[in-house]
Design a protein around this motif. Sequence first.
Motif, PDB file in Angstrom:
ATOM      1  N   ARG A 145      -2.185  -5.570  11.375  1.00 34.76           N
ATOM      2  CA  ARG A 145      -2.501  -4.355  12.145  1.00 34.76           C
ATOM      3  C   ARG A 145      -1.290  -3.456  12.395  1.00 34.76           C
ATOM      4  N   LEU A 146      -0.464  -3.334  11.402  1.00 35.14           N
ATOM      5  CA  LEU A 146       0.704  -2.472  11.527  1.00 35.14           C
ATOM      6  C   LEU A 146       0.256  -1.011  11.408  1.00 35.14           C
ATOM      7  N   ARG A 147       0.789  -0.178  12.306  1.00 38.79           N
ATOM      8  CA  ARG A 147       0.380   1.222  12.355  1.00 38.79           C
ATOM      9  C   ARG A 147       1.554   2.145  12.052  1.00 38.79           C
ATOM     10  N   ASP A 148       1.239   3.354  11.681  1.00 46.44           N
ATOM     11  CA  ASP A 148       2.235   4.388  11.388  1.00 46.44           C
ATOM     12  C   ASP A 148       3.250   4.498  12.530  1.00 46.44           C
ATOM     13  N   GLY A 149       4.524   4.463  12.177  1.00 43.84           N
ATOM     14  CA  GLY A 149       5.567   4.625  13.190  1.00 43.84           C
ATOM     15  C   GLY A 149       6.064   3.326  13.798  1.00 43.84           C
ATOM     16  N   GLN A 150       5.420   2.214  13.466  1.00 45.81           N
ATOM     17  CA  GLN A 150       5.858   0.931  14.050  1.00 45.81           C
ATOM     18  C   GLN A 150       6.993   0.316  13.221  1.00 45.81           C
ATOM     19  N   PRO A 151       7.820  -0.512  13.874  1.00 44.52           N
ATOM     20  CA  PRO A 151       8.952  -1.094  13.161  1.00 44.52           C
ATOM     21  C   PRO A 151       8.559  -2.326  12.340  1.00 44.52           C
ATOM     22  N   TRP A 155      18.489  -7.357   3.652  1.00 46.13           N
ATOM     23  CA  TRP A 155      17.327  -6.860   4.387  1.00 46.13           C
ATOM     24  C   TRP A 155      17.738  -5.707   5.299  1.00 46.13           C
ATOM     25  N   CYS A 156      16.755  -4.934   5.757  1.00 45.68           N
ATOM     26  CA  CYS A 156      17.022  -3.849   6.713  1.00 45.68           C
ATOM     27  C   CYS A 156      15.786  -3.562   7.560  1.00 45.68           C
ATOM     28  N   SER A 157      16.018  -2.920   8.691  1.00 42.40           N
ATOM     29  CA  SER A 157      14.917  -2.473   9.549  1.00 42.40           C
ATOM     30  C   SER A 157      14.392  -1.148   9.029  1.00 42.40           C
ATOM     31  N   VAL A 158      13.080  -0.963   9.129  1.00 39.40           N
ATOM     32  CA  VAL A 158      12.467   0.294   8.692  1.00 39.40           C
ATOM     33  C   VAL A 158      11.380   0.696   9.687  1.00 39.40           C
ATOM     34  N   VAL A 159      10.913   1.914   9.544  1.00 40.55           N
ATOM     35  CA  VAL A 159       9.735   2.381  10.283  1.00 40.55           C
ATOM     36  C   VAL A 159       8.593   2.482   9.280  1.00 40.55           C
ATOM     37  N   PHE A 160       7.488   1.833   9.595  1.00 48.68           N
ATOM     38  CA  PHE A 160       6.350   1.821   8.681  1.00 48.68           C
ATOM     39  C   PHE A 160       5.644   3.173   8.691  1.00 48.68           C
ATOM     40  N   ARG A 161       5.239   3.619   7.521  1.00 47.55           N
ATOM     41  CA  ARG A 161       4.459   4.853   7.402  1.00 47.55           C
ATOM     42  C   ARG A 161       3.144   4.542   6.717  1.00 47.55           C
ATOM     43  N   SER A 162       2.029   4.989   7.302  1.00 55.61           N
ATOM     44  CA  SER A 162       0.728   4.689   6.691  1.00 55.61           C
ATOM     45  C   SER A 162       0.540   5.483   5.406  1.00 55.61           C
ATOM     46  N   GLU A 163       1.238   6.625   5.281  1.00 54.70           N
ATOM     47  CA  GLU A 163       1.270   7.364   4.012  1.00 54.70           C
ATOM     48  C   GLU A 163       2.716   7.364   3.523  1.00 54.70           C
ATOM     49  N   GLY A 164       2.903   7.025   2.272  1.00 53.24           N
ATOM     50  CA  GLY A 164       4.262   7.077   1.700  1.00 53.24           C
ATOM     51  C   GLY A 164       5.108   5.872   2.056  1.00 53.24           C
ATOM     52  N   ASN A 165       6.364   5.945   1.663  1.00 52.22           N
ATOM     53  CA  ASN A 165       7.271   4.808   1.855  1.00 52.22           C
ATOM     54  C   ASN A 165       7.813   4.740   3.274  1.00 52.22           C
ATOM     55  N   ASP A 190      -0.633  -5.019  -2.338  1.00 53.16           N
ATOM     56  CA  ASP A 190      -1.154  -6.197  -1.642  1.00 53.16           C
ATOM     57  C   ASP A 190      -0.459  -6.386  -0.295  1.00 53.16           C
ATOM     58  N   ASP A 191       0.852  -6.185  -0.292  1.00 57.03           N
ATOM     59  CA  ASP A 191       1.606  -6.354   0.952  1.00 57.03           C
ATOM     60  C   ASP A 191       1.199  -5.287   1.969  1.00 57.03           C
ATOM     61  N   ARG A 192       1.031  -4.070   1.490  1.00 56.84           N
ATOM     62  CA  ARG A 192       0.628  -2.975   2.380  1.00 56.84           C
ATOM     63  C   ARG A 192      -0.730  -3.288   3.022  1.00 56.84           C
ATOM     64  N   ARG A 193      -1.649  -3.769   2.191  1.00 60.05           N
ATOM     65  CA  ARG A 193      -2.976  -4.111   2.692  1.00 60.05           C
ATOM     66  C   ARG A 193      -2.875  -5.210   3.763  1.00 60.05           C
ATOM     67  N   HIS A 194      -2.047  -6.230   3.483  1.00 56.58           N
ATOM     68  CA  HIS A 194      -1.875  -7.332   4.430  1.00 56.58           C
ATOM     69  C   HIS A 194      -1.274  -6.818   5.749  1.00 56.58           C
ATOM     70  N   LEU A 195      -0.292  -5.958   5.644  1.00 56.78           N
ATOM     71  CA  LEU A 195       0.374  -5.436   6.846  1.00 56.78           C
ATOM     72  C   LEU A 195      -0.599  -4.635   7.708  1.00 56.78           C
ATOM     73  N   VAL A 196      -1.445  -3.845   7.067  1.00 59.73           N
ATOM     74  CA  VAL A 196      -2.351  -2.968   7.811  1.00 59.73           C
ATOM     75  C   VAL A 196      -3.581  -3.723   8.313  1.00 59.73           C
ATOM     76  N   ARG A 197      -4.192  -4.513   7.409  1.00 65.37           N
ATOM     77  CA  ARG A 197      -5.475  -5.132   7.772  1.00 65.37           C
ATOM     78  C   ARG A 197      -5.318  -6.404   8.577  1.00 65.37           C
ATOM     79  N   VAL A 198      -4.350  -7.237   8.205  1.00 61.45           N
ATOM     80  CA  VAL A 198      -4.206  -8.516   8.911  1.00 61.45           C
ATOM     81  C   VAL A 198      -3.244  -8.393  10.084  1.00 61.45           C
TER      82      VAL A 198
END
Lengths: 238, 238
Positions: free
Chosen positions: A42-48, A58-68, A32-40
């Motif tokens: 608009r988080l894209r692969d490689g974005q922080p 908590w920590c900073s990460v790089v978002f990946r559209s496939e995988g963790n 559900d969170d992944r869907r919210h991040l991508v669809r609402v």
Amino acid sequence: MGGTSGEVGLPDGRGGPHAFVADLSTLVIGQDDRRHLVRVLRLRDGQPMTLGDGVGRWCSVVFRSEGNPEQSGDVVVVPPPEPSLAVGFSLIKGDRPELVVQKLTELGVDRILPLMAERSVVHWNPAKAIHHVERFRRIARAAAMQSRRVWLPVVDELGPIGRISGEGSFKDGVAVAEPGGEPLDSSVRLVLVGPEGGWTAEELAGHRTIGLGPTVLRSETAAIVAGTLLTARRDGRI
Amino acid sequence: MGGTSGEVGLPDGRGGPHAFVADLSTLVIGQDDRRHLVRVLRLRDGQPMTLGDGVGRWCSVVFRSEGNPEQSGDVVVVPPPEPSLAVGFSLIKGDRPELVVQKLTELGVDRILPLMAERSVVHWNPAKAIHHVERFRRIARAAAMQSRRVWLPVVDELGPIGRISGEGSFKDGVAVAEPGGEPLDSSVRLVLVGPEGGWTAEELAGHRTIGLGPTVLRSETAAIVAGTLLTARRDGRI
């Protein structure tokens, strides 16, 4: 207004959106969170973005559209806000309880207690109560993501005001919102807001009363005002 | 929580529900208000209520199911609250502007300014703006009845933040809500809350900024927090 936390050590939004995961060592984002991040959002692969465990880490990460996502910063450990602040609100009609939970979470309230008052016009049977409280917790979690909280608020099970008496944690800091009560001072940690019909004498017995102002407030507004004044006092803004 | 005004000279709810009429000398209750009193509040022939003109005058009456109510108490004249307090909020999506207007009215804010910000995601053409502002005024009126206000809040026409500069009435008391701003002090009379995307540098130019706390607030929450802190300060509660 958007806005960022001015505190050092908290996600400030410049690092992208914020979400929660069960475990910071594996960083698995729920469906559900992944869907919210991508669809609402608009988080894209490689974005922080930032990920928290909801209990202070908590920590900073790089978002990946496939995988963790990939961790890109150290895990920051944030102590819980002190003192811990809570608001109890009586069941009210319609979608106003959801509004209360969302707003108290944004404001930084640490614990939210849904109450069954004698004069509550809404009554839930146990099955319905579990369903609603689960819904409150989902709303709190979504609001905590949006407001980039590191500590998720605790949403209690539904209970009567009587259970508060047995609460060691708030002891002398409990106050009941009641017209004509004293102004809220810094000793108050938990404010209980009654239903539109008010508290009964039995419910009020033994409790300190505080007033939330000279105007007549709807129940959900009183809960939001209580959360605003409690957190503003803790933050030193008033 | 329901609640009554602790002030002397204001309708305190013990005198029944509160409504507005155009003229206290004729006491003609409008159709919509009459319907609300009878169907929702279950007011019956011979029961007490209070009527105000929305500009500081009110009196007790006896409700009649046929014809006009009968005056049962002297007309009380209440001076406007001092200082006059205002909140401006930028257009936001969905029914959240309505929520802001309702809550600011309950809190006792005297003037509500709907603003068109550069980064407002919602834009209204002039015809739509008139329609929405009329709706805001109906909401403010209903909330003022429910919270038993004697002075109706003024709801301005939609305008850009730039028009505030020309406002003599708030002069040095204007502040823009912006993360990291100073705490709200008693010199502030009008707080302007931006859209989720924040204010542009041009919009901010020349304005004092105040912060509404360390947490990230949605736009409508920021407006309600501003109204809460402004009115709590005026009432001497903080």
